[in-house]
Design a protein around this motif. Structure first.
Motif, PDB file in Angstrom:
ATOM      1  N   SER A  53      13.447   8.639  32.860  1.00 24.06           N
ATOM      2  CA  SER A  53      13.207   7.243  33.218  1.00 24.06           C
ATOM      3  C   SER A  53      14.333   6.343  32.717  1.00 24.06           C
ATOM      4  N   ALA A  54      14.382   5.119  33.279  1.00 22.02           N
ATOM      5  CA  ALA A  54      15.327   4.118  32.785  1.00 22.02           C
ATOM      6  C   ALA A  54      15.012   3.786  31.333  1.00 22.02           C
ATOM      7  N   TYR A  55      13.740   3.806  30.984  1.00 24.14           N
ATOM      8  CA  TYR A  55      13.324   3.541  29.598  1.00 24.14           C
ATOM      9  C   TYR A  55      13.890   4.591  28.654  1.00 24.14           C
ATOM     10  N   ALA A  56      13.860   5.873  29.065  1.00 24.82           N
ATOM     11  CA  ALA A  56      14.403   6.947  28.229  1.00 24.82           C
ATOM     12  C   ALA A  56      15.906   6.799  28.060  1.00 24.82           C
ATOM     13  N   LEU A  57      16.615   6.506  29.162  1.00 25.71           N
ATOM     14  CA  LEU A  57      18.070   6.354  29.077  1.00 25.71           C
ATOM     15  C   LEU A  57      18.430   5.130  28.244  1.00 25.71           C
ATOM     16  N   ALA A  58      17.695   4.031  28.424  1.00 24.79           N
ATOM     17  CA  ALA A  58      17.947   2.826  27.625  1.00 24.79           C
ATOM     18  C   ALA A  58      17.688   3.090  26.141  1.00 24.79           C
ATOM     19  N   SER A  59      16.650   3.864  25.837  1.00 23.24           N
ATOM     20  CA  SER A  59      16.355   4.213  24.435  1.00 23.24           C
ATOM     21  C   SER A  59      17.483   5.037  23.840  1.00 23.24           C
ATOM     22  N   HIS A  60      18.015   5.958  24.629  1.00 20.93           N
ATOM     23  CA  HIS A  60      19.128   6.789  24.182  1.00 20.93           C
ATOM     24  C   HIS A  60      20.356   5.932  23.875  1.00 20.93           C
ATOM     25  N   ILE A  61      20.649   4.968  24.737  1.00 19.54           N
ATOM     26  CA  ILE A  61      21.815   4.104  24.545  1.00 19.54           C
ATOM     27  C   ILE A  61      21.626   3.199  23.339  1.00 19.54           C
ATOM     28  N   THR A  62      20.496   2.512  23.273  1.00 17.89           N
ATOM     29  CA  THR A  62      20.294   1.490  22.237  1.00 17.89           C
ATOM     30  C   THR A  62      20.034   2.087  20.858  1.00 17.89           C
ATOM     31  N   SER A  63      19.656   3.371  20.787  1.00 19.13           N
ATOM     32  CA  SER A  63      19.435   3.983  19.473  1.00 19.13           C
ATOM     33  C   SER A  63      20.738   4.087  18.684  1.00 19.13           C
ATOM     34  N   HIS A  64      21.881   3.938  19.356  1.00 16.76           N
ATOM     35  CA  HIS A  64      23.178   3.996  18.683  1.00 16.76           C
ATOM     36  C   HIS A  64      23.701   2.609  18.308  1.00 16.76           C
ATOM     37  N   ALA A  65      22.922   1.565  18.599  1.00 12.11           N
ATOM     38  CA  ALA A  65      23.370   0.201  18.310  1.00 12.11           C
ATOM     39  C   ALA A  65      23.246  -0.106  16.825  1.00 12.11           C
ATOM     40  N   GLY A  66      24.026  -1.077  16.369  1.00 16.28           N
ATOM     41  CA  GLY A  66      23.941  -1.514  14.980  1.00 16.28           C
ATOM     42  C   GLY A  66      22.671  -2.303  14.717  1.00 16.28           C
TER      43      GLY A  66
ATOM     44  N   GLY B  84      31.149   3.780  21.755  1.00  9.15           N
ATOM     45  CA  GLY B  84      31.918   4.532  20.768  1.00  9.15           C
ATOM     46  C   GLY B  84      31.025   5.336  19.837  1.00  9.15           C
ATOM     47  N   GLU B  85      29.872   4.753  19.470  1.00 11.38           N
ATOM     48  CA  GLU B  85      28.921   5.461  18.610  1.00 11.38           C
ATOM     49  C   GLU B  85      28.318   6.654  19.341  1.00 11.38           C
ATOM     50  N   ILE B  86      28.036   6.478  20.650  1.00 14.54           N
ATOM     51  CA  ILE B  86      27.437   7.572  21.418  1.00 14.54           C
ATOM     52  C   ILE B  86      28.408   8.742  21.533  1.00 14.54           C
ATOM     53  N   THR B  87      29.663   8.453  21.866  1.00 18.24           N
ATOM     54  CA  THR B  87      30.626   9.541  22.057  1.00 18.24           C
ATOM     55  C   THR B  87      30.943  10.268  20.755  1.00 18.24           C
ATOM     56  N   ALA B  88      30.820   9.577  19.614  1.00 21.70           N
ATOM     57  CA  ALA B  88      31.111  10.211  18.322  1.00 21.70           C
ATOM     58  C   ALA B  88      29.899  10.906  17.729  1.00 21.70           C
ATOM     59  N   HIS B  89      28.703  10.670  18.293  1.00 17.46           N
ATOM     60  CA  HIS B  89      27.465  11.271  17.793  1.00 17.46           C
ATOM     61  C   HIS B  89      27.231  10.964  16.311  1.00 17.46           C
ATOM     62  N   GLY B  90      27.815   9.872  15.820  1.00 16.58           N
ATOM     63  CA  GLY B  90      27.650   9.539  14.410  1.00 16.58           C
ATOM     64  C   GLY B  90      28.396  10.460  13.468  1.00 16.58           C
ATOM     65  N   LEU B  91      29.303  11.280  14.008  1.00 15.50           N
ATOM     66  CA  LEU B  91      29.976  12.302  13.196  1.00 15.50           C
ATOM     67  C   LEU B  91      31.311  11.826  12.630  1.00 15.50           C
ATOM     68  N   ASN B  92      31.681  10.580  12.923  1.00 11.91           N
ATOM     69  CA  ASN B  92      32.964  10.063  12.432  1.00 11.91           C
ATOM     70  C   ASN B  92      32.791   9.103  11.273  1.00 11.91           C
ATOM     71  N   LYS B  93      31.583   9.058  10.710  1.00 14.64           N
ATOM     72  CA  LYS B  93      31.314   8.143   9.606  1.00 14.64           C
ATOM     73  C   LYS B  93      31.135   8.905   8.301  1.00 14.64           C
ATOM     74  N   HIS B  94      31.527   8.248   7.194  1.00 13.44           N
ATOM     75  CA  HIS B  94      31.326   8.851   5.888  1.00 13.44           C
ATOM     76  C   HIS B  94      29.840   8.945   5.584  1.00 13.44           C
ATOM     77  N   ARG B  95      29.431  10.033   4.918  1.00 16.45           N
ATOM     78  CA  ARG B  95      28.020  10.305   4.662  1.00 16.45           C
ATOM     79  C   ARG B  95      27.578   9.851   3.288  1.00 16.45           C
ATOM     80  N   ASP B  96      28.075   8.718   2.827  1.00 22.53           N
ATOM     81  CA  ASP B  96      27.618   8.161   1.549  1.00 22.53           C
ATOM     82  C   ASP B  96      27.704   6.651   1.640  1.00 22.53           C
ATOM     83  N   VAL B  97      27.254   5.968   0.618  1.00 22.56           N
ATOM     84  CA  VAL B  97      27.261   4.504   0.633  1.00 22.56           C
ATOM     85  C   VAL B  97      28.565   3.936   0.093  1.00 22.56           C
ATOM     86  N   GLY B  98      29.548   4.810  -0.152  1.00 25.49           N
ATOM     87  CA  GLY B  98      30.863   4.341  -0.571  1.00 25.49           C
ATOM     88  C   GLY B  98      31.144   4.492  -2.053  1.00 25.49           C
ATOM     89  N   ILE B  99      30.121   4.844  -2.838  1.00 24.52           N
ATOM     90  CA  ILE B  99      30.304   4.943  -4.290  1.00 24.52           C
ATOM     91  C   ILE B  99      31.304   6.043  -4.641  1.00 24.52           C
TER      92      ILE B  99
END
Length: 407
Positions: free
Chosen positions: A248-261, A375-390
């Protein structure tokens, strides 16, 4: 806390939840179940975003080998990189057997979760040949997914260390070791292995039993693209609630917006909810009614992700268009897409994108927000550091002290 919350939701006397309550095709949750569902889903998003690869792997893996070590099915892998979108049918809370030597009853993950639905590339990369992954294959695939599709030719030249136009098994392992050392995901591995090469699988299905086979540029790009398309197909199957080959459009929209800030999510949530066919909405505009009825097939989903993979080229085209004072209308977007990528987009997909990214409804794209989310979708969240920066802060501090302090 969440583990106990799930156990209580799934098994407490008088409060027994059916499999659908965890999120499954056709699920319709009560308000209490939806609250629990959302808490666990958001917790899992934090695991995806912030946890080291071992924790992500162990949390989402649902099977074990004969020694009790966790194994991921292809479906588990896709869940580990696909954010919770907030729909009732989104699967959440599937913990691995605890302890691993005593497997527990697990709900059926997908109507298509069988060997016929296992993409061939997962079988090629799997040590057992059945598509199940160890932590080593998990790191390999996430590393490949983090490479931008637009950089496949650059990646090949990087792997081809001796410049002979081919990548052999030795070069494959050597360059992957370097990528692991600089990957945000692999960098958060604890403890760091003395040699990354020891954790790099060399699939015999790709390089041969005696590693006599080599990859040319075409085969190398095809390998990376096959991995991406296999992940897209598994995601599409996950969103296919009816099992009829459409979403559905709802499913595709959910997929897109789940990567939003976080700052964008509230507005997206309001607009996304209007597309839910199970919810009555006051807005009965023609475009809303049309999108609520629309179903997207696999080719639509694949074409959308090909557009997402071209976001860096699209961004340049959009910037040039904006500099020429040309508003990015739907017709202008199609022109830019055709000019820079040679691709096309269906009217229904374009309507959905503008519904989500045209905030003031003036018919033009909010291209900065669009580029950020794509950009977030294409990277699958794999281009971000996995800590809070400490950890990185202390690493910088230590390096600074070794160099004699600030100048």
């Amino acid at each position: 806390f969440v583990w106990a919350f799930q156990r209580e939701a799934e098994g407490s006397p008088g409060n027994k939840m059916e499999e659908k309550a965890l999120g499954a095709p056709g699920a319709k949750l009560t308000q209490i179940q939806r609250t629990r569902h959302g808490i666990v889903g958001r917790y899992e998003n934090r695991i995806r975003q912030m946890s080291n690869p071992q924790k992500v792997f162990e949390y989402f893996a649902t099977e074990t080998d004969e020694n009790g070590n966790p194994l991921m099915t292809p479906h588990d892998f896709v869940r580990s990189i696909t954010p919770f979108g907030g729909r009732d049918s989104d699967l959440v809370g599937h913990l691995p057997p605890a302890p691993h030597s005593s497997p527990t009853i697990k709900p059926k993950l997908s109507p298509n979760d069988d060997m016929k639905a296992v993409p061939m590339i997962f079988r090629k990369l799997s040590p057992s040949g059945d598509g199940r992954l160890t932590i080593n294959e998990y790191l390999l695939i996430t590393t490949f997914l983090s490479l931008p599709a637009s950089s496949f030719s650059i990646a090949f030249r990087m792997f081809d260390q001796n410049g002979d136009g081919f990548v052999d098994a030795k070069e494959f392992r050597s360059v992957l070791g370097m990528l692991y050392r600089h990957s945000p995901v692999s960098n958060s591995f604890r403890p760091q292995p003395k040699s990354w090469e020891s954790m790099i699988p060399t699939p015999t299905e790709i390089f041969g039993e005696k590693y006599e086979k080599r990859l040319n540029p075409t085969k190398f790009a095809a390998l990376l693209q096959e991995i991406r398309e296999a992940v897209w197909m598994l995601q599409f199957n996950m969103f296919d609630e009816n099992g009829d080959g459409t979403i559905s459009a709802y499913a595709l929209a959910s997929h897109i917006t789940s990567h939003a800030g976080q700052s964008q999510r509230e507005r997206f949530e309001i607009n996304k909810k209007k597309l839910d066919p199970t919810v009555n909405v006051e807005d009965s505009s023609d475009i809303i009614c049309r999108m609520r009825r629309k179903r997207y097939v696999w080719q639509d989903f694949k074409s959308f992700h090909n557009i997402v993979d071209s976001v860096s080229q699209l961004e340049k085209g959009i910037q040039i268009s904006a500099a020429a004072d040309r508003p990015v209308t739907k017709s202008e977007f199609k022109r830019i897409l055709k000019s820079v990528t040679g691709g096309t987009i269906s009217k229904s997909t374009l309507d959905l994108m503008y519904y989500l990214f045209d905030e003031n409804r003036d018919g033009t794209l909010d291209h900065k927000e669009f580029v950020d989310v794509m950009g977030e979708i294409t990277a699958h969240g794999l281009n971000k550091h996995r800590d809070v920066g400490i950890q990185r802060l202390f690493a910088c501090y230590t390096t600074c002290m070794k160099r004699g302090g600030p100048e």
